[in-house]
Design an enzyme around this catalytic site. Sequence first.
Site, PDB file in Angstrom:
ATOM      1  N   GLY A 141       1.210  -1.398   4.344  1.00  0.00           N
ATOM      2  CA  GLY A 141       1.634  -0.070   3.925  1.00  0.00           C
ATOM      3  C   GLY A 141       2.611   0.590   4.872  1.00  0.00           C
ATOM      4  N   HIS A 142       2.101   0.983   6.041  1.00  0.00           N
ATOM      5  CA  HIS A 142       2.853   1.866   6.929  1.00  0.00           C
ATOM      6  C   HIS A 142       4.270   1.371   7.250  1.00  0.00           C
ATOM      7  CE1 HIS A 142       2.916   5.085  10.001  1.00  0.00           C
ATOM      8  NE2 HIS A 142       3.809   4.281  10.538  1.00  0.00           N
ATOM      9  N   HIS A 176      -3.769  -4.239   7.712  1.00  0.00           N
ATOM     10  CA  HIS A 176      -3.809  -3.116   8.657  1.00  0.00           C
ATOM     11  C   HIS A 176      -2.957  -3.396   9.896  1.00  0.00           C
ATOM     12  CE1 HIS A 176      -5.375   0.846   9.720  1.00  0.00           C
ATOM     13  NE2 HIS A 176      -5.053   0.449  10.929  1.00  0.00           N
ATOM     14  N   GLY A 177      -1.925  -2.597  10.038  1.00  0.00           N
ATOM     15  CA  GLY A 177      -1.071  -2.689  11.219  1.00  0.00           C
ATOM     16  C   GLY A 177      -0.095  -3.857  11.193  1.00  0.00           C
ATOM     17  N   ASP A 217      -0.129   4.446  -0.236  1.00  0.00           N
ATOM     18  CA  ASP A 217      -0.854   5.682   0.091  1.00  0.00           C
ATOM     19  C   ASP A 217       0.010   6.725   0.789  1.00  0.00           C
ATOM     20  OD1 ASP A 217      -3.200   4.775  -0.939  1.00  0.00           O
ATOM     21  OD2 ASP A 217      -4.054   4.163   0.988  1.00  0.00           O
ATOM     22  N   HIS A 218       0.874   6.245   1.691  1.00  0.00           N
ATOM     23  CA  HIS A 218       1.649   7.226   2.464  1.00  0.00           C
ATOM     24  C   HIS A 218       2.593   8.035   1.570  1.00  0.00           C
ATOM     25  CE1 HIS A 218      -0.083   6.146   6.177  1.00  0.00           C
ATOM     26  NE2 HIS A 218       0.538   4.993   6.335  1.00  0.00           N
ATOM     27  N   ARG A 270       3.057  18.731   0.773  1.00  0.00           N
ATOM     28  CA  ARG A 270       3.804  19.861   0.239  1.00  0.00           C
ATOM     29  C   ARG A 270       3.169  20.439  -1.035  1.00  0.00           C
ATOM     30  NH1 ARG A 270       9.112  22.035   0.155  1.00  0.00           N
ATOM     31  NH2 ARG A 270       8.988  21.609   2.378  1.00  0.00           N
ATOM     32  N   GLU A 319     -10.963  -9.057   3.103  1.00  0.00           N
ATOM     33  CA  GLU A 319      -9.699  -8.676   3.731  1.00  0.00           C
ATOM     34  C   GLU A 319     -10.025  -8.461   5.202  1.00  0.00           C
ATOM     35  OE1 GLU A 319      -7.244  -5.669   1.846  1.00  0.00           O
ATOM     36  OE2 GLU A 319      -6.446  -5.072   3.798  1.00  0.00           O
ATOM     37  N   THR A 366      -5.811   7.153   8.646  1.00  0.00           N
ATOM     38  CA  THR A 366      -5.800   5.896   7.913  1.00  0.00           C
ATOM     39  C   THR A 366      -7.087   5.141   8.282  1.00  0.00           C
ATOM     40  OG1 THR A 366      -4.527   3.871   7.534  1.00  0.00           O
ATOM     41  CG2 THR A 366      -4.458   4.769   9.753  1.00  0.00           C
ATOM     42  N   ASN A 405       0.857  -1.187   0.000  1.00  0.00           N
ATOM     43  CA  ASN A 405       0.000   0.000   0.000  1.00  0.00           C
ATOM     44  C   ASN A 405       0.898   1.244   0.000  1.00  0.00           C
ATOM     45  OD1 ASN A 405      -1.463   2.248   1.030  1.00  0.00           O
ATOM     46  ND2 ASN A 405      -3.061   0.874   1.748  1.00  0.00           N
ATOM     47  N   GLU A 442      -8.492   0.647  -3.257  1.00  0.00           N
ATOM     48  CA  GLU A 442      -9.341   0.722  -2.057  1.00  0.00           C
ATOM     49  C   GLU A 442     -10.254   1.916  -2.194  1.00  0.00           C
ATOM     50  OE1 GLU A 442      -7.311   1.125   1.621  1.00  0.00           O
ATOM     51  OE2 GLU A 442      -6.118  -0.645   1.256  1.00  0.00           O
ATOM     52  N   ARG A 471      -9.653   8.298  -1.949  1.00  0.00           N
ATOM     53  CA  ARG A 471     -10.640   8.777  -0.968  1.00  0.00           C
ATOM     54  C   ARG A 471     -11.608   9.760  -1.600  1.00  0.00           C
ATOM     55  NH1 ARG A 471      -9.620   8.086   4.480  1.00  0.00           N
ATOM     56  NH2 ARG A 471      -7.869   6.695   4.843  1.00  0.00           N
ATOM     57  N   HIS A 479      -5.222  12.161  -0.495  1.00  0.00           N
ATOM     58  CA  HIS A 479      -3.928  11.508  -0.733  1.00  0.00           C
ATOM     59  C   HIS A 479      -3.789  11.192  -2.223  1.00  0.00           C
ATOM     60  CE1 HIS A 479      -4.667   9.975   3.637  1.00  0.00           C
ATOM     61  NE2 HIS A 479      -4.144  11.176   3.644  1.00  0.00           N
TER      62      HIS A 479
HETATM   63  N1  PXP Z   1      -5.718  -2.755   4.036  1.00  0.00           N
HETATM   64  C1  PXP Z   1      -6.636  -1.755   4.046  1.00  0.00           C
HETATM   65  C2  PXP Z   1      -8.008  -2.063   3.562  1.00  0.00           C
HETATM   66  C3  PXP Z   1      -6.281  -0.458   4.450  1.00  0.00           C
HETATM   67  O1  PXP Z   1      -7.199   0.520   4.438  1.00  0.00           O
HETATM   68  C4  PXP Z   1      -4.949  -0.207   4.837  1.00  0.00           C
HETATM   69  C5  PXP Z   1      -4.539   1.164   5.253  1.00  0.00           C
HETATM   70  O2  PXP Z   1      -5.210   1.549   6.361  1.00  0.00           O
HETATM   71  C6  PXP Z   1      -4.046  -1.274   4.818  1.00  0.00           C
HETATM   72  C7  PXP Z   1      -4.451  -2.536   4.424  1.00  0.00           C
HETATM   73  C8  PXP Z   1      -2.613  -1.082   5.204  1.00  0.00           C
HETATM   74  O3  PXP Z   1      -2.506  -0.802   6.549  1.00  0.00           O
HETATM   75  P1  PXP Z   1      -1.084  -0.388   7.151  1.00  0.00           P
HETATM   76  O4  PXP Z   1      -0.723   0.919   6.511  1.00  0.00           O
HETATM   77  O5  PXP Z   1      -1.352  -0.281   8.600  1.00  0.00           O
HETATM   78  O6  PXP Z   1      -0.125  -1.463   6.780  1.00  0.00           O
END
Ligand code: PXP
Length: 250
Positions: free
Chosen positions: A222-223, A200-201, A9-10, A18, A159, A108, A7, A78, A53, A58
């Site tokens: 992602g993160h 997630h996480g 997104d970040h 910026r 998921e 998030t 992911n 997503e 979104r 983002h």
């Molecule tokens: N899956 C979904 C559906 C998400 O919305 C996200 C981001 O919140 C992730 C996975 C990835 O989560 P993370 O950035 O905590 O790894």
Amino acid sequence: MTKLGVNIDHCATLRQARYRFSDAEKVVVEPDIMEAARLAESGGADSITAHLREDRRHMQDSDMFALRRGISGKLNMEMACNEDVISVALKVLPDYVCLVPENRQEVTTEGGLDLRANEAKAESAVARLSAAGIRCSMFIDPDISQVELARKIGANTVELHTGAYANAWRNPSERAVQLGRLKAAAERAAELGLTVNSGHGINYENVCQLLETFAFDELNIGHTIVSKALSVGMKAAVEEMKRLIAGVGK
Ligand code: PXP
């Protein structure tokens, strides 16, 4: 082997911090989303995940089209069950769509989509996206009733939200409870013929125990990867996660 969706997104969050109001024709806009995606693929990412979104804070529509054209693996888009975003997905034609809840204040995604409260909207979105050849995943909490609803409305993938597991990491008894919930929900989903992903996480520390509990088809991460990429680069950060995933069960 469990696949890895990265992911990115970040990367868009950083760019928008910026350059949100800049004219991309006149200034150097960074980081480059496509470069991040290609480096993630070169490190072994099986798919690239990006969240469009409602308020476009983002990822932008143009990012989704560029990713569709420019990556070689799968594109996982997503999005919320929102008419405007569904119409973009029907033009981008990602390989998968993952329906998520959206809250304008959140940084998030913080919880799973409640299919009980959103059944009709989700069912209609799944019908339209599936008719366009897009596989539909539901980002849900690891609850058997939510899994059964996902099947009922025609999704082919779930998921499972691993946030509660990640948050319980330093509390072994609560961690075991959360792993139990994930295992039960994942087994029920598999029994119903659904593809079972999670996300997630998930991070470099907690990924192995998660996979020892259930062999998910794909993890969306992602993160932690983007964070590690700040020190070792995107390709190496993805390679390291792939090594951990490959090591489970050996
Ligand atoms: N899956 C979904 C559906 C998400 O919305 C996200 C981001 O919140 C992730 C996975 C990835 O989560 P993370 O950035 O905590 O790894």
